[in-house]
Design a protein around this motif. Structure first.
Motif, PDB file in Angstrom:
ATOM      1  N   GLN A 114     -19.113  23.090   2.869  1.00 43.05           N
ATOM      2  CA  GLN A 114     -19.786  24.101   3.027  1.00 43.05           C
ATOM      3  C   GLN A 114     -19.751  24.561   4.634  1.00 43.05           C
ATOM      4  N   PHE A 115     -19.566  25.765   5.102  1.00 43.83           N
ATOM      5  CA  PHE A 115     -19.619  26.223   6.329  1.00 43.83           C
ATOM      6  C   PHE A 115     -18.202  25.693   7.158  1.00 43.83           C
ATOM      7  N   ASP A 116     -17.336  25.223   6.449  1.00 41.93           N
ATOM      8  CA  ASP A 116     -15.969  24.841   7.005  1.00 41.93           C
ATOM      9  C   ASP A 116     -15.590  26.150   7.781  1.00 41.93           C
ATOM     10  N   LYS A 146     -23.390  22.185  11.726  1.00 47.18           N
ATOM     11  CA  LYS A 146     -23.062  22.288  10.170  1.00 47.18           C
ATOM     12  C   LYS A 146     -23.733  21.267   9.196  1.00 47.18           C
ATOM     13  N   ASP A 147     -23.753  20.025   9.559  1.00 46.51           N
ATOM     14  CA  ASP A 147     -24.225  18.940   8.903  1.00 46.51           C
ATOM     15  C   ASP A 147     -25.890  19.167   8.739  1.00 46.51           C
ATOM     16  N   ASN A 199     -28.485  30.505   7.897  1.00 46.72           N
ATOM     17  CA  ASN A 199     -28.117  30.052   6.527  1.00 46.72           C
ATOM     18  C   ASN A 199     -28.808  30.574   5.471  1.00 46.72           C
ATOM     19  N   ARG A 210     -26.042  21.818   6.003  1.00 47.89           N
ATOM     20  CA  ARG A 210     -25.775  21.338   4.682  1.00 47.89           C
ATOM     21  C   ARG A 210     -26.744  20.548   4.100  1.00 47.89           C
ATOM     22  N   GLN A 220     -21.174  22.375  16.966  1.00 47.01           N
ATOM     23  CA  GLN A 220     -20.757  23.087  15.415  1.00 47.01           C
ATOM     24  C   GLN A 220     -20.885  21.809  14.424  1.00 47.01           C
ATOM     25  N   ARG A 221     -20.528  20.732  14.848  1.00 46.71           N
ATOM     26  CA  ARG A 221     -20.572  19.690  13.999  1.00 46.71           C
ATOM     27  C   ARG A 221     -22.104  19.120  13.593  1.00 46.71           C
ATOM     28  N   THR A 233     -17.167  28.504   9.381  1.00 45.72           N
ATOM     29  CA  THR A 233     -18.007  29.270   9.839  1.00 45.72           C
ATOM     30  C   THR A 233     -18.108  28.847  11.409  1.00 45.72           C
ATOM     31  N   LYS A 234     -18.336  29.857  12.161  1.00 38.53           N
ATOM     32  CA  LYS A 234     -18.204  29.351  13.649  1.00 38.53           C
ATOM     33  C   LYS A 234     -19.938  29.745  13.915  1.00 38.53           C
TER      34      LYS A 234
END
Ligand code: SGN
Ligand code: CA
Length: 511
Positions: A202-204, A305-306, A46, A309, A301-302, A206-207
């Motif tokens: 954000q990061f929607d 990402k959270d 990030n 964020r 991934q979930r 991104t993998k």
């Protein structure tokens, strides 16, 4: 002219100007902020431009460690400069004895204005602060309660923004003739990772790559890493952690009750934005009938990402602090410390959470900016610790350091090239073997190259050669090529128990 000079001597020198020479202190401590999630540490996950700016203008410590990788134990060690067995906070749920000596108390008696905002988690009311406004226990992300000098109030907004708002408001009202020390102690990015509305997307697209050790099977290791309950694929709860559903109905699964009350704090509009943001990915989960590795990857991934964020909002608020200091002419003589109560697993070994003495949670991010003393862009590799913060800040404020503090002032590291006398080994002691994450009690010692961990209750040990095995996958404790090193590390561990007066360990012997 004469009169002006006399007045200067009388007022300027004796109060305002003299004390202004002592640095102000802003201590930003986030909760569970992994150094892997700060771009200045070079992991590429990030971007944290504002925290990076502190590093670019100050020092970044690559080897900062904690005494005991858990919130309250680390905070108590930071405040007192002492290990858990001396400050009384070995685990969570224990009330901090606020009558003991802490560095904010010493700064306060030396004339500093002191304030604490945000997560505290030490149960007793804070002492040593002129002003405090803290979250009850872990606090909430949305529309949280704050306890403002003893009075509980619900405040509308997002916790990370509010924490910085309160700190900047306090700074606005302070007495400008005296130096200040303000603690901005963020809740984020602690579990249950609820991002602010503005970063929900954000990061929607991104993998994130899986960490190399995501599918670690813990072979060669002792029972403790096998028995933990912190694997992403197994121990994250579907609603509370993974936001698979927003409204939960009985029969409640683990943590659903907590999730219900947390989610109730959001306004209808906040809820609707939340639900929309997760809808597409939740559909993939539900309709895709994901299983095994695919499901583990979806959860990872979930989770990440959270988590990231939430970090983004921490970074924005560091930016607000940086701007405030600059706009108010405070940037030159203010020490800004950025750190976390411990490190965190972002999928390494398959885990979330902390507690273990493996690198990701034993280390913590530590960055300091103080232009008057620290050369911009310094990268420091010495082994420093959370117990060093107290002595460093007291030293900077020219306050006498109590002899029973167990850390070391880091200031010599900025002044001298030759740091030959700096500590060569770090001692660790973790006690909180609660059911939730089931991490066995352990002690250990780490040098620049080797690490010995002793899970002393079942007498099992691990030895790592960090130069050859930075991911700590090969336990060398029973490898005959390492017998000499093992014995040397065992000897060091005993030395450490004595050095830090960990009397409880002194009678215990390792196999
Ligand atoms: C809570 C979390 C744990 C976490 C501890 C300690 N569970 O109990 O996952 O390890 O805090 O964290 S939760 O269900 O309440 O979210 S610490 O940072 O306070 O030490
Ligand atoms: Ca923490």
């Amino acid at each position: 002219m004469k009169r002006t000079f006399a007045l200067f001597l009388l007022f300027g020198f004796s109060s305002g100007l003299y004390s202004q020479q002592r640095p102000n202190i802003v201590f930003i401590l986030s909760d569970d902020h992994a150094y892997q999630a700060i771009s200045a540490y070079g992991f590429g996950l990030n971007q944290t431009p504002n925290i990076d700016k502190l590093a670019a203008e100050g020092v970044l410590f690559k080897n900062a460690f904690v005494n005991n990788s858990l919130c309250a134990p680390s905070r108590a060690a930071i405040l007192t400069g002492k290990y858990s067995h001396l400050n009384g906070i070995k685990a969570l749920g224990v009330k901090f004895d606020g009558s003991q000596m802490t560095f904010p108390k010493l700064l306060q008696s030396a004339g500093y204005q002191t304030a604490l905002i945000g997560k505290w988690h030490l149960i007793s009311n804070p002492t040593g602060f002129d002003y405090w406004n803290i979250l009850p226990s872990q606090g909430d992300y949305y529309n949280p309660d704050f306890i403002d000098n003893g009075v509980k109030k619900r405040v509308n907004g997002y916790v990370t923004d509010l924490t910085t708002d309160f700190a900047l408001n306090w700074l606005d009202k302070r007495d400008t003739d005296r130096p200040f020390c303000v603690f901005i102690w963020n809740k984020a990015p602690h579990r249950q990772w609820m991002p602010p509305l503005k970063y929900l997307h954000q990061f929607d697209s991104t993998k994130f790559p899986l960490p190399q050790t995501f599918f670690d099977d813990y072979s060669t290791r002792t029972r403790a890493p096998h028995e933990q309950r912190m694997r992403i694929d197994e121990w994250l709860s579907p609603n509370y952690d993974l936001k698979e559903n927003f409204t939960v109905e009985p029969p409640y699964q683990t943590l659903d009750q907590s999730w219900k009350s947390i989610y109730e704090r959001l306004t209808p509009d906040e809820k609707s934005q939340f639900e929309k943001a997760y809808a597409a990915e939740n559909k993939i989960l539900k309709e895709g009938n994901l299983k095994g590795e695919e499901l583990a990857v979806w959860k990872f991934q979930r989770y990440i990402k959270d988590y990231l964020r939430c970090v983004q909002s921490v970074d924005d608020n560091v930016g607000r602090v940086n701007d405030y200091l600059k706009q108010n002419g405070l940037d030159k003589n203010t020490i800004v410390v950025y750190s976390s109560d411990q490190g965190f697993y972002l999928g390494e070994h398959g885990w979330f959470d902390k507690r273990f003495m493996y690198e990701e949670s034993f280390k913590t991010p530590l960055i300091m900016r103080w232009p008057a003393v620290i050369k911009p862009g310094t990268v420091n590799n010495n082994m420093v610790m959370n117990i060093d913060v107290a002595e460093t800040l007291l030293d900077a404020a020219k306050v006498k350091i109590p002899v029973d503090m167990q850390g070391e002032s880091m200031l010599p590291l900025f002044r001298k090239k030759n740091t030959a006398n700096w500590r060569k080994a770090v001692y660790y002691h973790y006690y909180d073997d609660d059911e939730e994450h089931n991490v066995a009690k352990h002690v250990g010692v780490r040098t620049s190259r080797y690490k010995l961990i002793w899970y002393y209750e079942n007498d099992e040990s691990e030895l790592y050669d960090l130069l050859k095995d930075k991911n700590e996958l090969h336990n060398l404790y029973n490898d005959s090529r390492y017998t000499k090193i093992k014995n040397e590390m065992k000897r060091k561990l005993k030395e450490m128990e004595i050095k830090y007066k960990d009397t409880e360990m002194m009678g215990k012997m390792m196999k």
